[in-house]
Motif scaffolding. Structure first.
Motif, PDB file in Angstrom:
ATOM      1  N   LEU A   1       0.841  -1.193   0.000  1.00 55.09           N
ATOM      2  CA  LEU A   1       0.000   0.000   0.000  1.00 55.09           C
ATOM      3  C   LEU A   1       0.876   1.243   0.000  1.00 55.09           C
ATOM      4  CD1 LEU A   1      -2.668  -1.014   2.700  1.00 55.09           C
ATOM      5  CD2 LEU A   1      -2.678  -1.472   0.246  1.00 55.09           C
ATOM      6  N   GLY A   2       0.339   2.327  -0.531  1.00 59.16           N
ATOM      7  CA  GLY A   2       1.055   3.588  -0.484  1.00 59.16           C
ATOM      8  C   GLY A   2       1.081   4.133   0.934  1.00 59.16           C
ATOM      9  N   ASN A   3       2.123   4.872   1.249  1.00 59.73           N
ATOM     10  CA  ASN A   3       2.240   5.503   2.554  1.00 59.73           C
ATOM     11  C   ASN A   3       1.882   6.980   2.452  1.00 59.73           C
ATOM     12  OD1 ASN A   3       3.243   3.190   3.978  1.00 59.73           O
ATOM     13  ND2 ASN A   3       5.189   3.464   2.900  1.00 59.73           N
ATOM     14  N   PRO A   4       1.071   7.508   3.375  1.00 59.56           N
ATOM     15  CA  PRO A   4       0.681   8.913   3.295  1.00 59.56           C
ATOM     16  C   PRO A   4       1.846   9.891   3.108  1.00 59.56           C
ATOM     17  CG  PRO A   4      -0.735   7.813   4.861  1.00 59.56           C
ATOM     18  CD  PRO A   4       0.306   6.805   4.445  1.00 59.56           C
ATOM     19  N   PRO A   5       3.027   9.678   3.717  1.00 56.02           N
ATOM     20  CA  PRO A   5       4.136  10.613   3.444  1.00 56.02           C
ATOM     21  C   PRO A   5       4.552  10.641   1.971  1.00 56.02           C
ATOM     22  CG  PRO A   5       4.553   9.443   5.486  1.00 56.02           C
ATOM     23  CD  PRO A   5       3.361   8.772   4.853  1.00 56.02           C
ATOM     24  N   GLU A   6       4.286   9.565   1.221  1.00 58.10           N
ATOM     25  CA  GLU A   6       4.599   9.583  -0.213  1.00 58.10           C
ATOM     26  C   GLU A   6       3.657  10.521  -0.956  1.00 58.10           C
ATOM     27  OE1 GLU A   6       6.510   5.205  -0.991  1.00 58.10           O
ATOM     28  OE2 GLU A   6       4.362   5.271  -0.517  1.00 58.10           O
ATOM     29  N   PHE A   7       2.399  10.558  -0.545  1.00 56.96           N
ATOM     30  CA  PHE A   7       1.462  11.543  -1.086  1.00 56.96           C
ATOM     31  C   PHE A   7       1.949  12.939  -0.738  1.00 56.96           C
ATOM     32  CE2 PHE A   7      -2.055  14.452  -0.576  1.00 56.96           C
ATOM     33  CZ  PHE A   7      -2.882  14.216  -1.667  1.00 56.96           C
ATOM     34  N   ALA A   8       2.320  13.139   0.529  1.00 57.16           N
ATOM     35  CA  ALA A   8       2.775  14.460   0.980  1.00 57.16           C
ATOM     36  C   ALA A   8       3.996  14.915   0.206  1.00 57.16           C
ATOM     37  CB  ALA A   8       3.065  14.426   2.476  1.00 57.16           C
TER      38      ALA A   8
END
Length: 260
Positions: free
Chosen positions: A225-232
């Motif tokens: 799964l993607g990690n929210p810090p990667e979105f950030a």
């Protein structure tokens, strides 16, 4: 745009998930942050931790949004950055037949409208009101006044069974991005949209381990799964890179969602 203490940002949905990660990443650069969310307890705690301000906001309400912008601007100044992460989803087929009784039902239109009002209209409400505020700011060295980042979803392009309302709302966000970039281009305000894939948000983390493992295995690479810090991280690059404008960008490990 240089990210430092001279810049203020508003993050809708900032009390959890992708919004929280983005607020933390901006604050780590010195940016003053305001969190718009309905979760008062968590939002207040994160705002205190980051030295920012929390505003309880229902993005479907003009009065709520106006009051929140007034409060945030009084506390940290006119925002140069708006990140829209507030949103919800549901899963209802357009029309379906009960397995037990055979009764035929259609998608309840009030449920469809609720998703559109929160995800699409709520996002545009915040965009329009924030952009109007940004126009009052002096331009930076390159004439830039502000930047807006929206959260769409890969469902905008590969919506699954039961996602008609959610897909429509996210496709609407993607579809209006270039138009808004053109509307605001003469005023030095940029806008981009991120289409995240399957991310490890609080909602996803509440799912059973076997469900999360199956979803992670469906991602081609990296198989997780993607990690929210990667979105950030992508959101911050969209802020920093002044040539990034009018774009809709998938962030999904190259996944293409199956029908179900």
């Amino acid at each position: 745009m240089k990210l430092d203490a001279s810049v203020s940002a508003v993050i809708t949905g900032g009390a959890s998930g992708l919004g929280e990660a983005t607020a933390r990443a901006l604050a780590a650069q010195g940016v003053k942050v305001a969190l718009f969310d309905l979760n008062e307890e968590k939002g207040e705690a994160i705002a205190r931790e980051l030295g920012g301000v929390f505003c309880k906001v229902n993005v479907t309400s003009d009065a709520d949004v106006d009051a929140a912008f007034a409060r945030s601007r009084a506390a940290i100044g006119q925002e140069r950055i708006l990140v829209n992460c507030a949103g919800i989803g549901n899963a209802i087929k357009t029309a379906s037949r009960s397995k037990d009784s055979g009764e035929i039902k259609h998608f309840p239109l009030d449920a469809f409208d609720r998703i559109i009002q929160i995800n699409l209209v709520g996002t545009f409400r915040c965009i329009a009101k924030s952009a109007a505020g940004m126009l009052s700011l002096p331009g930076l060295d390159d004439g830039e006044r502000g930047v807006i980042i929206n959260t769409g979803s890969v469902a905008a392009q590969d919506g699954q069974i039961g996602q008609a309302a959610y897909s429509a709302s996210k496709a609407g966000i993607a579809g209006m991005t270039l138009t808004i970039a053109r509307d605001l281009s003469s005023e030095g305000v940029r806008i981009n949209t991120i289409l995240p894939g399957i991310f490890a948000t609080p909602l996803m983390n509440a799912a059973p381990d076997n469900v999360k493992a199956a979803l992670a295995a469906s991602v081609p690479f990296p198989r997780r799964l993607g990690n929210p810090p990667e979105f950030a991280s992508l959101a911050l690059e969209m802020c920093r890179n002044g040539y990034f404008n009018g774009e809709v960008v998938r962030l999904d490990g190259s996944i293409r969602m199956a029908p179900r």
